[in-house]
Motif scaffolding. Structure first.
Motif, mmCIF file in Angstrom:
data_model
loop_
_atom_site.group_PDB
_atom_site.id
_atom_site.type_symbol
_atom_site.label_atom_id
_atom_site.label_comp_id
_atom_site.label_asym_id
_atom_site.label_seq_id
_atom_site.Cartn_x
_atom_site.Cartn_y
_atom_site.Cartn_z
ATOM 1 N N THR A 88 50.737 122.918 74.937
ATOM 2 C CA THR A 88 50.250 122.195 73.764
ATOM 3 C C THR A 88 49.882 120.784 74.209
ATOM 4 O OG1 THR A 88 52.406 121.284 73.177
ATOM 5 C CG2 THR A 88 51.858 123.465 72.271
ATOM 6 N N PHE A 89 49.410 119.969 73.290
ATOM 7 C CA PHE A 89 49.068 118.597 73.662
ATOM 8 C C PHE A 89 50.309 117.757 73.979
ATOM 9 C CE2 PHE A 89 49.506 118.469 69.048
ATOM 10 C CZ PHE A 89 50.210 117.298 68.821
ATOM 11 N N TRP A 90 51.494 118.189 73.522
ATOM 12 C CA TRP A 90 52.713 117.426 73.806
ATOM 13 C C TRP A 90 53.611 118.070 74.857
ATOM 14 C CZ3 TRP A 90 52.418 120.445 69.375
ATOM 15 C CH2 TRP A 90 53.381 121.433 69.256
ATOM 16 N N SER A 91 53.294 119.301 75.231
ATOM 17 C CA SER A 91 54.203 120.012 76.133
ATOM 18 C C SER A 91 53.444 121.016 76.997
ATOM 19 C CB SER A 91 55.250 120.758 75.305
ATOM 20 O OG SER A 91 56.023 121.609 76.112
ATOM 21 N N PRO A 92 53.867 121.177 78.251
ATOM 22 C CA PRO A 92 53.271 122.227 79.074
ATOM 23 C C PRO A 92 53.768 123.625 78.695
ATOM 24 C CG PRO A 92 54.942 121.054 80.338
ATOM 25 C CD PRO A 92 54.810 120.346 79.021
ATOM 26 N N GLY A 93 54.772 123.699 77.806
ATOM 27 C CA GLY A 93 55.284 124.978 77.336
ATOM 28 C C GLY A 93 56.049 124.817 76.042
ATOM 29 N N PHE A 94 55.583 125.465 74.986
ATOM 30 C CA PHE A 94 56.242 125.385 73.670
ATOM 31 C C PHE A 94 55.965 126.683 72.914
ATOM 32 C CE2 PHE A 94 56.164 124.615 69.107
ATOM 33 C CZ PHE A 94 57.400 124.010 68.916
ATOM 34 N N GLY A 95 56.967 127.159 72.192
ATOM 35 C CA GLY A 95 56.782 128.323 71.336
ATOM 36 C C GLY A 95 57.848 128.360 70.258
ATOM 37 N N MET A 96 57.556 129.104 69.192
ATOM 38 C CA MET A 96 58.484 129.247 68.070
ATOM 39 C C MET A 96 58.706 130.719 67.782
ATOM 40 S SD MET A 96 56.867 126.171 65.713
ATOM 41 C CE MET A 96 57.711 126.662 64.246
ATOM 42 N N LEU A 97 59.921 131.037 67.351
ATOM 43 C CA LEU A 97 60.268 132.425 67.083
ATOM 44 C C LEU A 97 61.410 132.509 66.086
ATOM 45 C CD1 LEU A 97 63.155 133.449 68.830
ATOM 46 C CD2 LEU A 97 61.723 132.286 70.512
ATOM 47 N N GLU A 98 61.566 133.681 65.520
ATOM 48 C CA GLU A 98 62.770 134.039 64.775
ATOM 49 C C GLU A 98 63.437 135.124 65.596
ATOM 50 O OE1 GLU A 98 62.105 135.205 60.729
ATOM 51 O OE2 GLU A 98 61.078 133.329 60.258
ATOM 52 N N ASP A 99 64.697 134.916 65.957
ATOM 53 C CA ASP A 99 65.371 135.923 66.768
ATOM 54 C C ASP A 99 65.702 137.163 65.919
ATOM 55 O OD1 ASP A 99 67.906 135.560 65.474
ATOM 56 O OD2 ASP A 99 68.515 134.064 66.938
ATOM 57 N N LYS A 100 66.280 138.167 66.533
ATOM 58 C CA LYS A 100 66.541 139.421 65.829
ATOM 59 C C LYS A 100 67.572 139.286 64.712
ATOM 60 C CE LYS A 100 69.631 141.145 69.473
ATOM 61 N NZ LYS A 100 69.787 142.272 70.417
ATOM 62 N N PHE A 101 68.203 138.122 64.604
ATOM 63 C CA PHE A 101 69.150 137.859 63.517
ATOM 64 C C PHE A 101 68.511 137.012 62.417
ATOM 65 C CE2 PHE A 101 71.357 138.329 67.540
ATOM 66 C CZ PHE A 101 72.128 139.439 67.267
ATOM 67 N N GLY A 102 67.234 136.639 62.612
ATOM 68 C CA GLY A 102 66.516 135.841 61.628
ATOM 69 C C GLY A 102 66.641 134.339 61.824
ATOM 70 N N VAL A 103 67.320 133.895 62.891
ATOM 71 C CA VAL A 103 67.501 132.467 63.151
ATOM 72 C C VAL A 103 66.230 131.915 63.805
ATOM 73 C CG1 VAL A 103 68.851 130.747 64.421
ATOM 74 C CG2 VAL A 103 70.009 132.720 63.384
ATOM 75 N N PRO A 104 65.660 130.830 63.242
ATOM 76 C CA PRO A 104 64.452 130.248 63.825
ATOM 77 C C PRO A 104 64.776 129.368 65.037
ATOM 78 C CG PRO A 104 65.017 129.122 61.780
ATOM 79 C CD PRO A 104 66.032 130.211 61.968
ATOM 80 N N TRP A 105 63.943 129.483 66.071
ATOM 81 C CA TRP A 105 64.099 128.737 67.321
ATOM 82 C C TRP A 105 62.777 128.102 67.731
ATOM 83 C CZ3 TRP A 105 68.497 128.393 70.461
ATOM 84 C CH2 TRP A 105 69.579 129.209 70.095
ATOM 85 N N MET A 106 62.888 126.984 68.451
ATOM 86 C CA MET A 106 61.767 126.386 69.155
ATOM 87 C C MET A 106 62.194 126.243 70.613
ATOM 88 S SD MET A 106 60.368 123.428 66.550
ATOM 89 C CE MET A 106 61.875 122.477 66.557
ATOM 90 N N VAL A 107 61.335 126.639 71.526
ATOM 91 C CA VAL A 107 61.564 126.450 72.952
ATOM 92 C C VAL A 107 60.543 125.431 73.423
ATOM 93 C CG1 VAL A 107 61.573 127.545 75.227
ATOM 94 C CG2 VAL A 107 62.427 128.810 73.225
#
Length: 136
Positions: free
Chosen positions: A110-129
């Motif tokens: 992205t423009f702020w990071s060489p690696g970024f992504g968002m997900l909801e894990d299999k338990f429904g908890v939202p994460w950003m890496v």
């Protein structure tokens, strides 16, 4: 500050998944049945987690299953964020955490990071890496 997650009866499974995914360990875990209120706990909740602490990547997450009679409404209004040291580590964290879950923003530069992504894990908890920009 530390995050405290409430689960719908699957806290032990979620914490084991996070320990494996994030290279951490469960420091403490007590079921409702093991607690001082154990004798008064319904059988359906005796083996559910009353409180647990996971340590991973120098941070802690605390968690429990909801007590009997409390409704689970899902997770809203927050994301857990994990920082990776480089793009490759970030990609691996993203892949592992999203296993069985739902990608909400694919892992990419992205423009702020060489690696970024968002997900909801299999338990429904939202994460950003996220990977920080390299220092120049």
């Amino acid at each position: 500050m530390e995050a405290y997650l409430s689960f719908n009866g699957n806290a032990a499974e979620a914490l084991a998944f996070y320990a494996k995914s994030l290279g951490g360990k469960i420091l403490f875990s007590m079921t409702f049945g093991e607690s001082p209120m154990g004798k008064d706990t319904p059988d359906s909740h005796k083996k559910k987690i009353m409180h647990a602490t996971l340590e991973a990547r120098g941070k802690q997450i605390m968690a429990s299953d909801l007590p009997p009679g409390m409704a689970f409404d899902g997770y809203k209004g927050f994301s857990l964020s994990v920082q990776a040291k480089d793009v490759k580590e970030g990609e691996q964290l993203f892949k592992t955490l999203s296993e069985g879950g739902k990608v909400t923003m694919p892992y990419a530069a992205t423009f702020w990071s060489p690696g970024f992504g968002m997900l909801e894990d299999k338990f429904g908890v939202p994460w950003m890496v996220n990977v920080d920009q390299p220092q120049s």
